[in-house]
Write an enzyme that holds these catalytic residues in place. Sequence first.
Site, mmCIF file in Angstrom:
data_model
loop_
_atom_site.group_PDB
_atom_site.id
_atom_site.type_symbol
_atom_site.label_atom_id
_atom_site.label_comp_id
_atom_site.label_asym_id
_atom_site.label_seq_id
_atom_site.Cartn_x
_atom_site.Cartn_y
_atom_site.Cartn_z
ATOM 1 N N CYS A 186 0.831 -1.205 0.000
ATOM 2 C CA CYS A 186 0.000 0.000 0.000
ATOM 3 C C CYS A 186 0.865 1.255 0.000
ATOM 4 O O CYS A 186 0.353 2.362 -0.190
ATOM 5 C CB CYS A 186 -0.926 0.009 1.218
ATOM 6 S SG CYS A 186 -0.073 -0.036 2.813
ATOM 7 N N SER A 187 2.180 1.095 0.227
ATOM 8 C CA SER A 187 3.073 2.246 0.332
ATOM 9 C C SER A 187 3.983 2.430 -0.875
ATOM 10 O O SER A 187 4.843 3.318 -0.876
ATOM 11 C CB SER A 187 3.937 2.131 1.602
ATOM 12 O OG SER A 187 3.140 2.237 2.760
#
Length: 393
Positions: free
Chosen positions: A172-173
Amino acid sequence: MGTLHDLTGEKSVGVIRNDEASGITEIAKPVGVVGAVVPSTNPGATPANIAMMALKGRNAIIIAPSPKGLSTSNLLLTYIHEELEKLGAPLDLVQVLPAPVNKAKTIELMKQVDFLTVTGSRNNVRLGQTSGTPNICVSEGNVVSIVDASADIQSAARKIFLSKIFDNATSCSNDNSVVIEAAVYDEMMHALQKQGGYLCNQIEKEQLQDALWMNGKRNPETVAKDPAVIAEAASLQNPQAEKASFFMVEETGVGEQYPFSGEKLAVVLTIYKAKDFNDAIQITKGILSYHGRGHSCGLHTSTEKHIEQIGLEMDVCRLLINQVQVAGNGGSFDNGLNFTLSMGGGTWAGNNTCDNLSYKHFLNITKVARLIPEVVPPEEELWGSYWKKYGRH
């Protein structure tokens, strides 16, 4: 290692704090049986981290992987059970939902556990938050990094490259979009190409879009794949494309009609050109409003006032300055964030927390309050400035 470092030496059992001045003693107790729903894109490290945090507070944990991630989570479970056996601890402290793993079984787990954490898609998070079970659920990201005119271009390109390609962009990063000030746009694009980025022309961009999305939905066959696999799926015939480390597409729009503006879970970086820094902030706000608001963004700069401005204006829980986003969002040995693989997006993302998930979220705290000498504040202390400005009635 980072999570273990955060846990080491921290009190999480019994009396964890005693403040004589306030008369407050804090006693930590378990939340009970934890349910952990984890994403298909990270079925090993995410449950390992959450299990460490849950066990730190003397909880049991049941991991609910996706069907695609079940074999990985089961392999992790064998490693964990080997260690529990060495300690003489009950193996059932850590469990994985038995096969077949499906939506109905996961929803039932959500209802029956004492505490729930969900990391992953918007739909799964929504199910967790409406399950009726106390929860800390965290949503997906869509990281945007701004490169302003004062940035160290070579350093920024290297860090964005490292963030983009990590784990084939399943985090997600991972950086999904980069907004570059016009004054350094050409220089930055050249620097990204030196890092192995291949800039698609308009026809190749359309081919890439067709390979990544089918009927408006993300094609699972091109999720988390190596660049060469994506190049083949998109029929990118240029030899440079076949050897690329990641792909770049230039974009101007945001929203459903512009799928490259969202989270892609692929080694594809979306590039936006901004007139100036204020324009870059507005473009970034637009992208995050469409997808990823609350999670995080990055800024590559040497201008302090830009750091302050974006910090005040951007609705994100994490703002990383001159860092590899994927390595820093979940904590790093060179920043002050605690280590995790589950990151809250605050109310902006519909989450209960802005924090990086930690062992503290898996504790119930009893506060024992003793009598202390009474201290009543004088009225002047409370209302003096108001009376001075508006008068006393």
